[in-house]
Every structure is written in C-alpha cells, then in structure tokens.
Design a protein around this motif. Structure first.
Motif: not given
Length: 329
Positions: A20-30
């Motif tokens: 929501m702050a404009g960042g991304r998650i990694t595939i490991d976090e996903a």
C-alpha cells in the motif's frame, strides 16, 4: 501451512503495508502468504489493497466466442484445439450482424464491456478485415467498450485495432514459464510474451492472465503471477481449469474454493493496481464463494458464459455485486 497465530497476522499486515506504500513483495514472501492457513486475514488485507487502489467498483465484462474450434495449437486445456476430439461446436467467424446483436444484449444485461474472442493462431487477412468491420459496427450501433482476443499479433495489426477504438487486447500467458512446455508444444512462452509487448507498444490496454489448476505447483502459480506483473497489464483474468473431456487435462481434479481464493488474494499483493478478474471456472469451483473472492482481491468478473462453457446470467451477477456493497461497472 503457516500457523494461524499473531505472527502470521503480523507478517500478512507487514506485506500489505509495504504494498500500500508502493513497495513490492518477493516471490518467497508470496509463497509464505500462499501457505498461510489464516485465510480470513489474508482476504481482509487483499481487500484493503483492492479498495485503496481500485475503489469499490467491479468490472463486469461479457464475451462472445466469435469463431470456434479448429485452432492449430495444442494447448492441453483447450477444447477448441484441432488436436483433440472434444465435441465442441465448431464454426467459422460469425457474421457481423450476429456479433453486434450479442454486444447489444450484453450491454442491455448490464455488462459495460464486450470482448470478441476468436480461436486462431492468428487470423487470416480476410477474417481480420471482417473483424475490423465488426468492431466498427459495434462502436457505432451499440456504443459499448470493445475488447478483442485474436491470438498472435503483428505491430501493424495492433495499431489498426487501436485506430478502430479497441480498448483492450487479451493474450494470456496461461502457465508459468517453467511449466509451459507441459501445457503447449506448438509455440513457446516467449511467443506469448512477445504479443503482449506488441499490444502495449501499439497503445492498447493489455489483458493478460492465466489458468490455475493444471497440475502446476503453488510456486509456479506465483511464478506466473510475477511474469504477468512484469508486463504491467491493465487487466488480469484468473481462470480455474475445467478439465474438458477429450483434452489431456480432462481428469484433472477440482481446486478447493479456499485454494482459489488464497491464490486470488496473493495475486492482489503482487499486482495491487490491476483489474483482477475471476473468469472461466468460477461458477464450477467457487460456487457461492465468488462473493468472498470479490472481498479477497478480485475486482472483476466475466458474466453470461465463456468460450465453450456457460456462466451466470448478468443480472444475477450484478445483484450479487450490489448485495456485497460494491458497484458494477
């Protein structure tokens, strides 16, 4: 599964806050999100992301299978492939008048966009010209938003469609690159990516999604999502396999509704701003849980039926959207 405790809630919320702050998650976090058994929290956070970036509107689209069967590709999921005997109704490109009438009925039923889909590798010139005439007629006589899905594109044809007022072009990646050769051998994953890029370069909006439930691993579902996200599509249809008789995937088991909803939610974390549309298979696999899906990351539906399978009546879907406090667009 990630344990259902405060730690899982904190992790899900931290991922949501970053997105929501404009960042991304990694595939490991996903992958960790996809493994959670805290579905309620995952859905809540995916819904918060959807509302922030997309408001409370649900995109409602109808489509027509304007040319059915005899496709020369061997995609294992497809009832329209010439490689398989599936009993699907095969017919050449429909007359302009018939397609225009279908577009009119879709608009009257509440759909705000109409997608013209044809089973081609790429249309022959004669058919492409007729499709262009049909697009012009729909724009003039019905006045609805027109999207198309015609297989592989050239830059010249993509520019022509843009000039005619087509809004969005659909070309799905279908499966993760690491799994694609198990699904199709007559073309490569990179061929699909190439058409997606041609479409965007021509100024058309890109609709690009895929199918889950084809035997892929959970991580490959995420690999597909990250590949789609890299193309920055405007719309992402998520289809859930219906194993059609006569295709190589006819015996594939169904997906549990919770697994489908969990996947939708995590795709929302990966693609926060797109129209994430629950498409083929939702009536079969989600049943009445499509309401939950629209509060767990999805903000679009296909209504009225698909290419070779039926679907809900548009008025039923629009009523459902309104009953859960959202607006049909």
């Amino acid at each position: 599964m990630m344990s259902d405790d405060g730690d899982s809630s904190a992790f899900i919320e931290s991922c949501m806050d970053r997105v929501m702050a404009g960042g991304r998650i990694t595939i490991d976090e996903a992958e960790r999100l996809l493994a959670t058994d805290n579905l309620a929290k995952l859905a809540e956070c995916a819904n918060a992301i959807t509302r922030k970036f997309n408001g409370d509107v649900v995109d409602v689209e109808a489509l027509i299978n304007a040319k059915s069967g005899r496709c020369p590709e061997d995609c294992s999921f497809c009832a329209q492939s010439t490689f398989y005997e599936t009993g699907v109704n095969k017919y050449p490109l429909l007359p302009t008048e018939q397609v225009v009438e279908n577009a009119r009925m879709a608009k009257e039923g509440g759909a705000t966009s109409f997608c013209l889909v044809c089973a081609y590798r790429s249309p022959p010139d004669k058919d492409f010209e007729q499709i262009c005439q049909t697009i012009t007629a729909i724009k003039k006589e019905v006045g609805t938003e027109v999207n198309v899905s015609l297989g592989f594109m050239t830059p010249e044809r993509a520019r022509r469609l843009k000039e005619l007022g087509v809004k969005r072009y659909n070309h799905n990646l279908e499966a993760a690159e690491s799994y694609f050769s198990k699904i199709c051998t007559t073309h490569e994953f990179k061929d699909r990516v190439n058409t997606a890029r041609i479409v965007k370069e021509a100024g058309l909006e890109l609709c690009c999604g895929g199918i889950i439930g084809m035997g892929e691993t959970p991580r490959q579902r995420l690999e597909l999502a990250f590949s789609i996200a890299s193309l920055e599509p405007d719309e992402v249809p998520m289809n859930i396999l219906i194993g059609r008789e006569g295709t190589p995937l006819e015996g594939m088991g169904t997906i549990e509704p919770e697994d489908a909803i969990r996947t939708i939610a995590v795709w929302r974390f990966i693609m926060p701003k797109t129209i994430l549309k629950i498409a083929g298979g939702r009536e079969v696999h989600l049943k009445e849980k499509d309401r939950l899906a629209l509060k767990a990351g999805a903000n679009g539906i296909i209504t009225g039926g698909y290419l070779t399978t039926g679907g809900n009546e548009p008025n039923r879907d629009i009523t459902m959207i309104q009953e859960i406090g959202l607006k049909a667009k």
